[in-house]
Design a protein around this motif. Structure first.
Motif, PDB file in Angstrom:
ATOM      1  N   ILE A   1      33.352  18.726   0.486  1.00  0.00           N
ATOM      2  CA  ILE A   1      33.406  20.113   0.931  1.00  0.00           C
ATOM      3  C   ILE A   1      34.174  20.923  -0.103  1.00  0.00           C
ATOM      4  O   ILE A   1      35.281  20.550  -0.488  1.00  0.00           O
ATOM      5  N   VAL A   2      33.575  22.009  -0.573  1.00  0.00           N
ATOM      6  CA  VAL A   2      34.196  22.829  -1.618  1.00  0.00           C
ATOM      7  C   VAL A   2      34.507  24.202  -1.044  1.00  0.00           C
ATOM      8  O   VAL A   2      33.616  24.915  -0.577  1.00  0.00           O
ATOM      9  N   THR A   3      35.787  24.573  -1.075  1.00  0.00           N
ATOM     10  CA  THR A   3      36.218  25.873  -0.587  1.00  0.00           C
ATOM     11  C   THR A   3      37.062  26.554  -1.659  1.00  0.00           C
ATOM     12  O   THR A   3      37.338  25.976  -2.699  1.00  0.00           O
ATOM     13  N   GLY A   4      37.450  27.772  -1.401  1.00  0.00           N
ATOM     14  CA  GLY A   4      38.253  28.543  -2.352  1.00  0.00           C
ATOM     15  C   GLY A   4      38.212  30.009  -1.978  1.00  0.00           C
ATOM     16  O   GLY A   4      37.287  30.461  -1.289  1.00  0.00           O
ATOM     17  N   LYS A   5      39.200  30.736  -2.400  1.00  0.00           N
ATOM     18  CA  LYS A   5      39.214  32.175  -2.137  1.00  0.00           C
ATOM     19  C   LYS A   5      38.002  32.822  -2.806  1.00  0.00           C
ATOM     20  O   LYS A   5      37.551  32.397  -3.871  1.00  0.00           O
ATOM     21  N   GLY A   6      37.448  33.855  -2.170  1.00  0.00           N
ATOM     22  CA  GLY A   6      36.312  34.552  -2.748  1.00  0.00           C
ATOM     23  C   GLY A   6      36.596  35.019  -4.164  1.00  0.00           C
ATOM     24  O   GLY A   6      37.671  35.532  -4.450  1.00  0.00           O
ATOM     25  N   GLY A   7      35.640  34.801  -5.050  1.00  0.00           N
ATOM     26  CA  GLY A   7      35.793  35.208  -6.439  1.00  0.00           C
ATOM     27  C   GLY A   7      36.351  34.146  -7.360  1.00  0.00           C
ATOM     28  O   GLY A   7      36.448  34.355  -8.577  1.00  0.00           O
ATOM     29  N   THR A   8      36.693  32.982  -6.812  1.00  0.00           N
ATOM     30  CA  THR A   8      37.240  31.922  -7.661  1.00  0.00           C
ATOM     31  C   THR A   8      36.154  31.057  -8.284  1.00  0.00           C
ATOM     32  O   THR A   8      36.445  30.246  -9.166  1.00  0.00           O
TER      33      THR A   8
ATOM     34  N   VAL B   1      39.038  25.344  -4.805  1.00  0.00           N
ATOM     35  CA  VAL B   1      38.888  26.017  -6.093  1.00  0.00           C
ATOM     36  C   VAL B   1      39.843  27.211  -6.140  1.00  0.00           C
ATOM     37  O   VAL B   1      39.942  27.968  -5.161  1.00  0.00           O
ATOM     38  N   THR B   2      40.514  27.384  -7.252  1.00  0.00           N
ATOM     39  CA  THR B   2      41.459  28.487  -7.383  1.00  0.00           C
ATOM     40  C   THR B   2      41.489  29.004  -8.806  1.00  0.00           C
ATOM     41  O   THR B   2      40.905  28.406  -9.716  1.00  0.00           O
TER      42      THR B   2
END
Length: 343
Positions: free
Chosen positions: A22-29, A211-212
């Motif tokens: 599962i891949v997550t991160g703040k929008g735009g990263t 992701v950051t």
């Protein structure tokens, strides 16, 4: 990643047994880019990978420059060695109709419910149902075997699944919604499926990569997400630091730039040698930019130290001056493999 093996060979990732990434991160990263690169890396090693998205943004099709994905699993690309990536855009309405058919055999009746608007109501009004359906489809794909069944000795339909998930601000609720549903529905197929999904998401088969960027807000959201995921029983994987730029100066020059001590005559001479008309304003402007760059490097190093304090593996991806396209994503996949994120 820190190597614990022979020099130059990255250590095996601690999530080596995971099938669902599962891949997550703040929008735009750049989480969609990272999810796509991870899918390519996994396909090179594990052959058949399902790359899914649940936000309806068609990020996968844009990344790979293919037609928009529908609700059917569709081949997206092949990689060296025969590996294949299959794409899927999970849509709540289609997922609910499939769920009704799978558990209640409501083929025609389900379509009748859709005609009268019940499906739209369930997927847009009922709290949490949308996320339950989205995750449920991923769960089904994870269970499915090559023979189309969900049990038996046949190998899995997919060697790995990569989910381009909602952003960090929503990821905890998104992943834990099934445990909430299981508490509400005390018995029956909804309860049992919700419990099964929660077990999968909290098991060693599932890992959540974040992701950051080396900026204050994305890093703060990353730290908060790591704490939230751990508290809810999920397994954080790698922190992927995206779009990293190397400093333009060495540490000594950075110190001089930060303190305004760069040698103006030398700068002027180099500009003149390059055929640039030198003016005091130009030199002062360059000194200001150099100082800003040094302060930026300081900030990035501070943010990196905060990420390192989590103890999680950190993978860095370079900023690509030409932007991100299908070729660039394959280059990033090679970096993920080289840094040991994929083995």
């Amino acid at each position: 990643m820190t190597s614990t093996q022979e020099e130059g060979v990255p250590a095996a990732p601690p999530w080596g047994a995971a099938r669902l990434h599962i891949v997550t991160g703040k929008g735009g990263t750049g989480k969609t880019t990272v999810a796509s690169a991870l899918a390519i890396g996994l396909a090179a090693h594990h052959h058949r990978v399902l790359l899914t998205e649940v936000e309806g943004r068609q990020g996968i099709s844009q990344t790979f420059d293919v037609p928009p994905l529908g609700t059917e699993e569709t081949p997206v690309t092949r990689v060296a060695g025969g590996g294949e990536i299959v794409g899927l855009s999970v849509e709540p309405k289609a997922a609910l109709l499939e769920y009704l058919q799978l558990f209640y055999k409501l083929g025609r009746a389900g379509r009748l419910l859709e005609k009268f608007g019940a499906i739209d109501f369930a997927t847009t009004i009922a709290p949490g149902v949308r996320d339950v359906l989205l995750i449920g489809k991923i769960y089904e794909a994870n269970r499915r075997r090559q023979d189309g069944r969900h049990k038996g000795d046949s190998p899995p339909a997919y060697d790995s699944i990569v989910l381009d998930a909602p952003p960090t601000g929503r990821i905890g609720r998104f992943l834990s919604v099934n445990s909430e549903v299981a508490d509400l529905a005390r018995m029956g197929p909804i309860h049992s499926q919700a419990e099964s999904i929660t077990r999968l998401l909290q098991s060693g088969q599932t890992v959540v990569h974040i992701v950051t960027l080396l900026e204050e807000m994305p890093v703060q959201e990353t730290l908060e997400s790591i704490e939230e995921l751990g508290a809810k029983g999920f397994h954080p994987g790698a922190i992927v630091v995206n779009m990293v730029r190397e400093p333009l100066f060495d540490d000594a020059a950075l110190d001089q730039a930060r303190e305004g001590r760069l040698h103006k005559p030398s700068i002027s001479a180099q500009l003149a040698e390059a055929g640039v008309k030198v003016t005091p304003a130009l030199v002062e402007g360059l000194l200001d930019e150099a100082r800003d760059h040094a302060l930026r490097v300081d900030l990035e190093r501070e943010q990196l130290a905060l990420l390192e304090s989590t103890g999680l593996p950190i993978v860095t991806l370079p900023a690509l001056p030409g932007g991100v396209d299908a070729v660039a994503v394959r280059e990033l996949a090679e970096v993920l493999v080289a840094e040991g994120m994929v083995r």
